[in-house]
Write a protein that holds these residues in place. Structure first.
Motif, PDB file in Angstrom:
ATOM      1  N   PHE A   1       7.316  64.638  50.613  1.00  0.00           N
ATOM      2  CA  PHE A   1       8.142  65.590  49.874  1.00  0.00           C
ATOM      3  C   PHE A   1       7.841  65.381  48.399  1.00  0.00           C
ATOM      4  N   HIS A   2       7.869  66.460  47.620  1.00  0.00           N
ATOM      5  CA  HIS A   2       7.489  66.343  46.214  1.00  0.00           C
ATOM      6  C   HIS A   2       8.704  65.976  45.361  1.00  0.00           C
ATOM      7  N   ALA A   3       8.698  64.740  44.852  1.00  0.00           N
ATOM      8  CA  ALA A   3       9.767  64.287  43.952  1.00  0.00           C
ATOM      9  C   ALA A   3       9.295  62.998  43.292  1.00  0.00           C
ATOM     10  N   ASN A   4       9.921  62.628  42.174  1.00  0.00           N
ATOM     11  CA  ASN A   4       9.513  61.425  41.439  1.00  0.00           C
ATOM     12  C   ASN A   4      10.170  60.159  41.967  1.00  0.00           C
ATOM     13  N   SER A   5      11.354  60.279  42.550  1.00  0.00           N
ATOM     14  CA  SER A   5      12.092  59.103  43.027  1.00  0.00           C
ATOM     15  C   SER A   5      12.861  59.482  44.279  1.00  0.00           C
ATOM     16  N   THR A   6      13.460  58.463  44.928  1.00  0.00           N
ATOM     17  CA  THR A   6      14.212  58.736  46.148  1.00  0.00           C
ATOM     18  C   THR A   6      15.447  59.582  45.847  1.00  0.00           C
ATOM     19  N   ALA A   7      16.144  59.266  44.754  1.00  0.00           N
ATOM     20  CA  ALA A   7      17.348  60.027  44.392  1.00  0.00           C
ATOM     21  C   ALA A   7      16.988  61.465  44.044  1.00  0.00           C
ATOM     22  N   ALA A   8      15.864  61.635  43.334  1.00  0.00           N
ATOM     23  CA  ALA A   8      15.424  62.985  42.985  1.00  0.00           C
ATOM     24  C   ALA A   8      15.055  63.772  44.241  1.00  0.00           C
ATOM     25  N   ALA A   9      14.454  63.099  45.228  1.00  0.00           N
ATOM     26  CA  ALA A   9      14.113  63.756  46.496  1.00  0.00           C
ATOM     27  C   ALA A   9      15.371  64.198  47.220  1.00  0.00           C
ATOM     28  N   PHE A  10      16.368  63.332  47.206  1.00  0.00           N
ATOM     29  CA  PHE A  10      17.637  63.629  47.860  1.00  0.00           C
ATOM     30  C   PHE A  10      18.292  64.844  47.206  1.00  0.00           C
TER      31      PHE A  10
ATOM     32  N   GLN B   1      13.299  52.117  48.267  1.00  0.00           N
ATOM     33  CA  GLN B   1      13.802  52.577  49.557  1.00  0.00           C
ATOM     34  C   GLN B   1      15.278  52.952  49.450  1.00  0.00           C
ATOM     35  N   LEU B   2      15.577  54.206  49.745  1.00  0.00           N
ATOM     36  CA  LEU B   2      16.955  54.689  49.741  1.00  0.00           C
ATOM     37  C   LEU B   2      17.455  54.741  51.181  1.00  0.00           C
TER      38      LEU B   2
ATOM     39  N   ILE C   1      20.353  55.415  53.835  1.00  0.00           N
ATOM     40  CA  ILE C   1      21.439  56.385  53.814  1.00  0.00           C
ATOM     41  C   ILE C   1      22.754  55.723  54.246  1.00  0.00           C
ATOM     42  N   SER C   2      23.578  55.408  53.264  1.00  0.00           N
ATOM     43  CA  SER C   2      24.896  54.811  53.527  1.00  0.00           C
ATOM     44  C   SER C   2      25.941  55.923  53.652  1.00  0.00           C
ATOM     45  N   ASP C   3      27.175  55.544  53.994  1.00  0.00           N
ATOM     46  CA  ASP C   3      28.258  56.532  54.107  1.00  0.00           C
ATOM     47  C   ASP C   3      28.480  57.246  52.785  1.00  0.00           C
ATOM     48  N   GLU C   4      28.409  56.493  51.675  1.00  0.00           N
ATOM     49  CA  GLU C   4      28.627  57.111  50.364  1.00  0.00           C
ATOM     50  C   GLU C   4      27.527  58.116  50.042  1.00  0.00           C
ATOM     51  N   ILE C   5      26.293  57.770  50.374  1.00  0.00           N
ATOM     52  CA  ILE C   5      25.189  58.696  50.130  1.00  0.00           C
ATOM     53  C   ILE C   5      25.339  59.939  51.003  1.00  0.00           C
ATOM     54  N   GLN C   6      25.775  59.751  52.254  1.00  0.00           N
ATOM     55  CA  GLN C   6      25.989  60.902  53.136  1.00  0.00           C
ATOM     56  C   GLN C   6      27.041  61.850  52.571  1.00  0.00           C
ATOM     57  N   GLY C   7      27.975  61.288  51.789  1.00  0.00           N
ATOM     58  CA  GLY C   7      29.022  62.118  51.179  1.00  0.00           C
ATOM     59  C   GLY C   7      28.452  63.198  50.285  1.00  0.00           C
ATOM     60  N   PHE C   8      27.328  62.932  49.624  1.00  0.00           N
ATOM     61  CA  PHE C   8      26.702  63.954  48.777  1.00  0.00           C
ATOM     62  C   PHE C   8      26.224  65.140  49.620  1.00  0.00           C
ATOM     63  N   ILE C   9      25.752  64.854  50.833  1.00  0.00           N
ATOM     64  CA  ILE C   9      25.201  65.912  51.686  1.00  0.00           C
ATOM     65  C   ILE C   9      26.324  66.711  52.343  1.00  0.00           C
ATOM     66  N   ARG C  10      27.364  65.984  52.754  1.00  0.00           N
ATOM     67  CA  ARG C  10      28.468  66.671  53.434  1.00  0.00           C
ATOM     68  C   ARG C  10      29.293  67.517  52.474  1.00  0.00           C
TER      69      ARG C  10
ATOM     70  N   GLU D   1      21.440  58.113  42.363  1.00  0.00           N
ATOM     71  CA  GLU D   1      20.775  56.833  42.096  1.00  0.00           C
ATOM     72  C   GLU D   1      21.801  55.746  41.793  1.00  0.00           C
ATOM     73  N   LYS D   2      22.846  56.094  41.053  1.00  0.00           N
ATOM     74  CA  LYS D   2      23.898  55.110  40.721  1.00  0.00           C
ATOM     75  C   LYS D   2      24.568  54.605  42.004  1.00  0.00           C
ATOM     76  N   ALA D   3      24.880  55.536  42.912  1.00  0.00           N
ATOM     77  CA  ALA D   3      25.509  55.144  44.176  1.00  0.00           C
ATOM     78  C   ALA D   3      24.563  54.277  45.009  1.00  0.00           C
ATOM     79  N   ALA D   4      23.280  54.618  45.021  1.00  0.00           N
ATOM     80  CA  ALA D   4      22.301  53.850  45.800  1.00  0.00           C
ATOM     81  C   ALA D   4      22.121  52.447  45.227  1.00  0.00           C
ATOM     82  N   ARG D   5      22.109  52.333  43.883  1.00  0.00           N
ATOM     83  CA  ARG D   5      21.951  51.017  43.256  1.00  0.00           C
ATOM     84  C   ARG D   5      23.173  50.140  43.523  1.00  0.00           C
ATOM     85  N   GLU D   6      24.330  50.740  43.521  1.00  0.00           N
ATOM     86  CA  GLU D   6      25.551  49.979  43.848  1.00  0.00           C
ATOM     87  C   GLU D   6      25.520  49.499  45.296  1.00  0.00           C
ATOM     88  N   ASN D   7      24.741  50.212  46.111  1.00  0.00           N
ATOM     89  CA  ASN D   7      24.591  49.844  47.523  1.00  0.00           C
ATOM     90  C   ASN D   7      23.438  48.861  47.741  1.00  0.00           C
TER      91      ASN D   7
END
Length: 531
Positions: free
Chosen positions: A384-393, A474-475, A477-486, A498-504
């Motif tokens: 997928f075309h993106a610079n980082s995992t958070a940007a891809a998400f 590597q990102l 997918i935690s419950d908090e990250i899933q919250g962005f999608i839901r 990215e902030k949520a992923a780093r805290e995780n």
């Protein structure tokens, strides 16, 4: 009639003509076809120069010490035969002469005087502003025979470990550059005549046209033999018309299936653990992100190789197929001619695969089809075309909207870069105040004495670097990250994810790079250039 049959027919006609010529000249005719490749060579009777000059070859010493035999052609001077007959007779010796064809003479002459194998100097890569090295390599290329310049350049690129060769038209000359360890280096300048020969070879081997006014893609393979072993080099060819002529880029893939192993990627234990978790329970969606040349394909193929067992059906959709892997069904998708990853994926799913790799997710249709496949028991791998995992998400959410199905399907996003690795000649030094401040800011903690390392050029490694290493983000997918999608979290943007992923517990590419620099594996400059 094939080429071999045509050659045999020509030789038969030539031998018949030579037999008739022998009758006219009053010489015995000799057909050498049955023994010309293995008959022992008679040495000492004639010099190689005499054989070339007079189209004559020694056959043997026959019937005793005073009996000699020679092979001549219709181009051998009759006066020479008469003179040799007289000279041998004066010494009480005897000479016989047999007429052979010109083809027979050429074959036997190659055994007496085989072509000299020309050794050309290896191509060297100079440093910044090193015009003398470029001039030296240019002279070497000028000295290479026109029929060998194409193979020589590819062989040298492989020897240097180059990932691609760039052939670029300038106003008055052609510039050749090679990408080694991710860096593009000027190598040589060649004249237009050599370029035309090079492009002619390229067009015939890779099936591209030298006259086209449109971009073209082609593919070819070349067997490289070195130090008693050989390997197949896959070469992807891209050409494009420019102001001064047709430029070409040759991407080299030195494929060795045994090297597609997750344990050989140089990953940390935590990184391997996350990937092995995905591989051990093959279901869901895994995305790889990163620019061209960041090693995405190698990582994906290594994952496929780990999954490649006799009880799994694995299918790939690729544009184009870069590596052929035993035991995997690989399907080319030509997107330049209307092919679609989404249509290909829908067709492939009817074959009930366990694992599918999609070359790239480029649109919402492909994304939704991949997600649908990943929740029905398949493992779907894609780039997928993106610079980082958070940007891809974040970009995936922009592409398909807030999607609960995506939340349950996505398992892992990996962002990857390749940085040059310092050679053993590296030199330690204390970090400057600015570097110390930057490192503390990136790692989020204060540090005392910091040691960094600088590259030290050597003859073997002229830039002080030896190969490349993987930086991987590597990102998981935690419950908090899933919250962005839901849609549970309304503030959907790259920084928040990215902030949520780093805290995780996620370490970013920049953090991984800084940590590698502190370990003396690379430099901050290299991390800054790549990340």
């Amino acid at each position: 009639m094939d080429e071999q049959e045509i050659q045999q027919k020509r030789r038969e006609n030539e031998e018949a003509a030579t037999r008739e010529r022998a009758r006219i000249l009053g010489l015995p005719y000799l057909d050498t076809r049955k023994f010309e490749s293995y008959i022992p060579l008679t040495m000492g009777l004639l010099t190689v120069d005499e054989m070339h000059k007079n189209f004559i070859l020694p056959l043997s010493k026959g019937g005793g010490e005073q009996h000699f035999q020679f092979m001549v052609t219709s181009q051998t001077p009759r006066s020479l035969i008469l003179e040799m007959n007289k000279d041998y007779a004066d010494k009480g010796e005897h000479a016989d002469f047999f007429l052979i064809s010109q083809s027979a003479y050429r074959v036997l002459m190659l055994r007496y005087d085989p072509p000299k194998e020309v050794k050309y100097d290896d191509i060297k890569i100079g440093g910044e502003g090193d015009s003398e090295t470029i001039a030296e390599v240019s002279r070497t290329l000028d000295s290479v025979s026109t029929d060998k310049v194409f193979d020589f350049l590819i062989d040298q690129a492989d020897k240097l470990g180059a990932s691609d060769i760039h052939i670029e038209n300038m106003r008055d000359e052609i510039r050749i550059r090679m990408r080694v360890d991710g860096m593009l280096h000027p190598v040589a300048k060649i004249d237009k005549d050599k370029y035309r020969i090079f492009m002619g070879e390229l067009s015939s081997r890779a099936n591209v046209s030298t006259a086209s006014n449109k971009p073209q893609s082609g593919h070819m393979q070349k067997e490289i033999t070195r130090d008693g072993s050989s390997h197949i080099l896959n070469i992807r060819v891209e050409t494009i018309p420019t102001m001064y002529g047709q430029d070409a880029v040759l991407r080299l893939f030195n494929f060795d299936e045994t090297l597609l192993n997750l344990d050989l990627l140089g990953l940390s234990d935590d990184e391997l653990k996350q990937i092995h978790e995905v591989v051990s329970h093959p279901r869901g969606l895994v995305l790889m992100v990163g620019p061209t040349g960041s090693g995405k394909s190698t990582t994906l193929y290594s994952m496929l190789n780990a999954l490649n067992t006799s009880d799994r059906k694995i299918i790939t959709l690729e544009d184009p197929i870069e590596y052929g892997i035993t035991g995997i069904s690989q399907i080319p998708v030509d997107t330049n001619k209307g092919g679609s990853f989404a249509d290909g994926l829908r067709s492939v799913l009817r074959l009930d695969p366990d694992v599918v790799m999609v070359g790239e997710i480029r649109d919402a249709d492909t994304a939704k089809t991949a997600i649908q496949a990943s929740i029905t028991g398949h493992l779907v791998l894609s780039t997928f075309h993106a610079n980082s995992t958070a940007a891809a998400f974040s970009r995936m959410i922009d592409l398909i909207g807030v999607n609960p199905i995506f939340a349950s399907s996505i398992r892992l996003i990996i962002a990857q870069r390749l940085v040059r690795k310092l050679s053993d000649s590296k030199k330690a030094r204390p970090a400057t105040e600015a570097e110390k401040k930057y490192i503390e800011e990136v790692l989020g903690r204060e540090m005392s004495d910091i040691t960094l390392y600088d590259p030290v050029p050597t003859e073997k490694f002229p830039f002080g670097y030896a190969g490349r290493m993987v930086l991987m983000e590597q990102l998981v997918i935690s419950d908090e990250i899933q919250g962005f999608i839901r849609g549970d979290i309304s503030d959907i943007h790259t920084e928040a994810i990215e902030k949520a992923a780093r805290e995780n517990g996620m370490l970013t590419l920049e953090q991984k790079g800084v940590m590698a620099a502190l370990e003396g594996l690379t430099t901050l400059e290299e991390v800054s250039r790549v990340v």
